[in-house]
Scaffold this motif. Structure first.
Motif, mmCIF file in Angstrom:
data_model
loop_
_atom_site.group_PDB
_atom_site.id
_atom_site.type_symbol
_atom_site.label_atom_id
_atom_site.label_comp_id
_atom_site.label_asym_id
_atom_site.label_seq_id
_atom_site.Cartn_x
_atom_site.Cartn_y
_atom_site.Cartn_z
ATOM 1 N N ALA A 158 25.267 37.618 -35.293
ATOM 2 C CA ALA A 158 26.395 37.800 -34.387
ATOM 3 C C ALA A 158 27.519 36.818 -34.684
ATOM 4 O O ALA A 158 28.706 37.191 -34.672
ATOM 5 N N GLU A 159 27.171 35.586 -34.969
ATOM 6 C CA GLU A 159 28.204 34.584 -35.239
ATOM 7 C C GLU A 159 29.024 34.974 -36.463
ATOM 8 O O GLU A 159 30.271 34.940 -36.448
ATOM 9 N N ARG A 160 28.355 35.352 -37.535
ATOM 10 C CA ARG A 160 29.064 35.700 -38.772
ATOM 11 C C ARG A 160 29.865 36.987 -38.619
ATOM 12 O O ARG A 160 31.025 37.076 -39.030
ATOM 13 N N TRP A 161 29.247 37.995 -38.047
ATOM 14 C CA TRP A 161 29.906 39.291 -37.988
ATOM 15 C C TRP A 161 30.963 39.371 -36.898
ATOM 16 O O TRP A 161 31.925 40.131 -37.022
ATOM 17 N N ASN A 162 30.852 38.562 -35.855
ATOM 18 C CA ASN A 162 31.931 38.530 -34.870
ATOM 19 C C ASN A 162 33.223 37.998 -35.494
ATOM 20 O O ASN A 162 34.318 38.476 -35.177
ATOM 21 N N ARG A 163 33.092 37.022 -36.388
ATOM 22 C CA ARG A 163 34.290 36.517 -37.071
ATOM 23 C C ARG A 163 34.909 37.612 -37.932
ATOM 24 O O ARG A 163 36.135 37.756 -38.003
ATOM 25 N N ILE A 164 34.075 38.386 -38.600
ATOM 26 C CA ILE A 164 34.578 39.487 -39.426
ATOM 27 C C ILE A 164 35.199 40.563 -38.556
ATOM 28 O O ILE A 164 36.295 41.081 -38.853
ATOM 29 N N LEU A 165 34.530 40.906 -37.468
ATOM 30 C CA LEU A 165 35.018 41.992 -36.617
ATOM 31 C C LEU A 165 36.333 41.644 -35.926
ATOM 32 O O LEU A 165 37.111 42.545 -35.590
ATOM 33 N N ASP A 166 36.604 40.364 -35.729
ATOM 34 C CA ASP A 166 37.906 39.979 -35.192
ATOM 35 C C ASP A 166 39.020 40.504 -36.098
ATOM 36 O O ASP A 166 40.051 41.003 -35.627
ATOM 37 N N VAL A 167 38.812 40.407 -37.406
ATOM 38 C CA VAL A 167 39.814 40.882 -38.362
ATOM 39 C C VAL A 167 39.817 42.399 -38.407
ATOM 40 O O VAL A 167 40.882 43.031 -38.455
ATOM 41 N N PHE A 168 38.641 43.011 -38.390
ATOM 42 C CA PHE A 168 38.572 44.471 -38.377
ATOM 43 C C PHE A 168 39.361 45.042 -37.203
ATOM 44 O O PHE A 168 40.143 45.987 -37.354
#
Length: 333
Positions: A158-168
């Motif tokens: 969740a920590e890693r992918w939440n950062r990515i999803l912010d950009v998405f």
């Protein structure tokens, strides 16, 4: 409904994109899902050279092909995985670097953010890929693991992918996880857990590939009904089971195409995946996105497989009726 039928380019990424597009159009596809590796799409170049991205779109459109999605399976695997020497074969030197695992994962994360930006530049709303998993190796429960260790794996995801999803989300793009072993989600239970961990963000959904469910002896239709609202992309790939009491569904460390393997991926229509039931279930949940053929068959020529697959799918991918079968009945006066 008329869902477009696309061809995933991953298994053809050695061909120049012009050659691949010529063949894809000649076989009768509506579009392509482009792999972000090989010779088909270079993410950093899309961001620094507007003419490059436009040339890709023109190459496809001039042949009557739509760009339905981008595929980033190789890079996205490294974001949340337990990175080791195997990943070096999947990654560019700029992402692999010195191979220190955390550095690899962070560089892969940045490339995923750039992939969302590139997708937006190209007018593509869905990026397909993997997440990797730091806890998949615990799947069989031995050596025993604690609840804290399991929870830590989902927290890390969740920590890693939440950062990515912010950009998405900033770019108006969605990520579709191909649910399968080796990922943070590989069945119904783990998919629920992953969605909970990510906070049910609408930018994170599913690339449904029934071949991965079939060899795990899972119910493909039940999965569609469970998660229909967040299925953002569909791969059409077939698999065949050869269980005889001597072979494990875990693969026996045998390569694809080996005669003693208990299951294998095969060209569409040559396996056991219940595609008609799957199409009906997709109709039921009102899935309107592309059906992307992902050709994988170690014992068949890829061009034959790609040509056969679209014809097979055209016959099978029927629309829902505009009215019920009994709507023409009437009561006599």
């Amino acid at each position: 409904m008329k869902r477009p039928i696309a061809l995933f380019s991953g298994q053809f990424a050695d061909l120049p994109i012009e050659v691949f597009a010529d063949k894809t159009a000649a076989w009768g596809y509506d579009g392509v899902e482009l792999a972000c590796w090989g010779s088909h799409l270079n993410v950093p170049r899309v961001l620094r050279d507007a003419d490059y991205g436009q040339s890709i779109l023109e190459t496809l459109s001039s042949r009557g092909l739509a760009l339905t999605a981008l595929s980033t399976h190789l890079v996205s695997q490294a974001v949340g995985d337990r990175v080791d020497a195997r990943h070096q074969r999947l990654l560019s030197p700029s992402i692999w670097g010195d191979g220190e695992p955390e550095g690899v994962s962070l560089r892969a994360e940045e490339r995923m953010k750039d992939t969302a930006r590139a997708a937006a530049e190209l007018g593509v709303e869905t990026v397909v890929g993997f997440t990797g998993s730091r806890i998949f190796h615990m799947f069989n429960g031995w050596p025993p693991f604690s609840d804290a260790e399991l929870d830590g794996g989902y927290d890390d995801f969740a920590e890693r992918w939440n950062r990515i999803l912010d950009v998405f989300e900033a770019e108006g793009v969605r990520f579709a996880l191909e649910v399968m072993p080796g990922q943070i989600a590989y069945d119904i239970s783990t998919m629920h857990r992953a969605l909970e961990a990510i906070g049910h963000r609408k930018s994170f959904g599913i690339n449904f590939d029934p071949s991965h469910f079939h060899w795990q002896l899972l119910d493909e239709v039940a999965f569609i009904r469970e998660f229909g609202e967040v299925i953002y992309n569909v791969h059409i790939k077939d698999a065949r089971l050869s269980l005889n009491g001597r072979r494990s569904i875990l693969g026996s460390h045998l390569p694809s195409g080996h005669g003693d393997k208990a299951w294998d991926f095969v060209s569409v229509g040559h396996g056991d995946v219940p595609f008609e039931s799957i199409i009906r279930a997709l109709n039921e949940v009102d899935y309107r996105g592309p059906l992307a053929v992902e050709w994988e068959d170690s014992l068949m020529d890829r061009e034959l497989g790609a040509a056969e697959s679209v014809d097979y799918l055209r016959r099978l991918s029927f629309d829902e009726p505009s009215a019920t079968w009994f709507s023409s009945f009437s009561t006599p006066e």
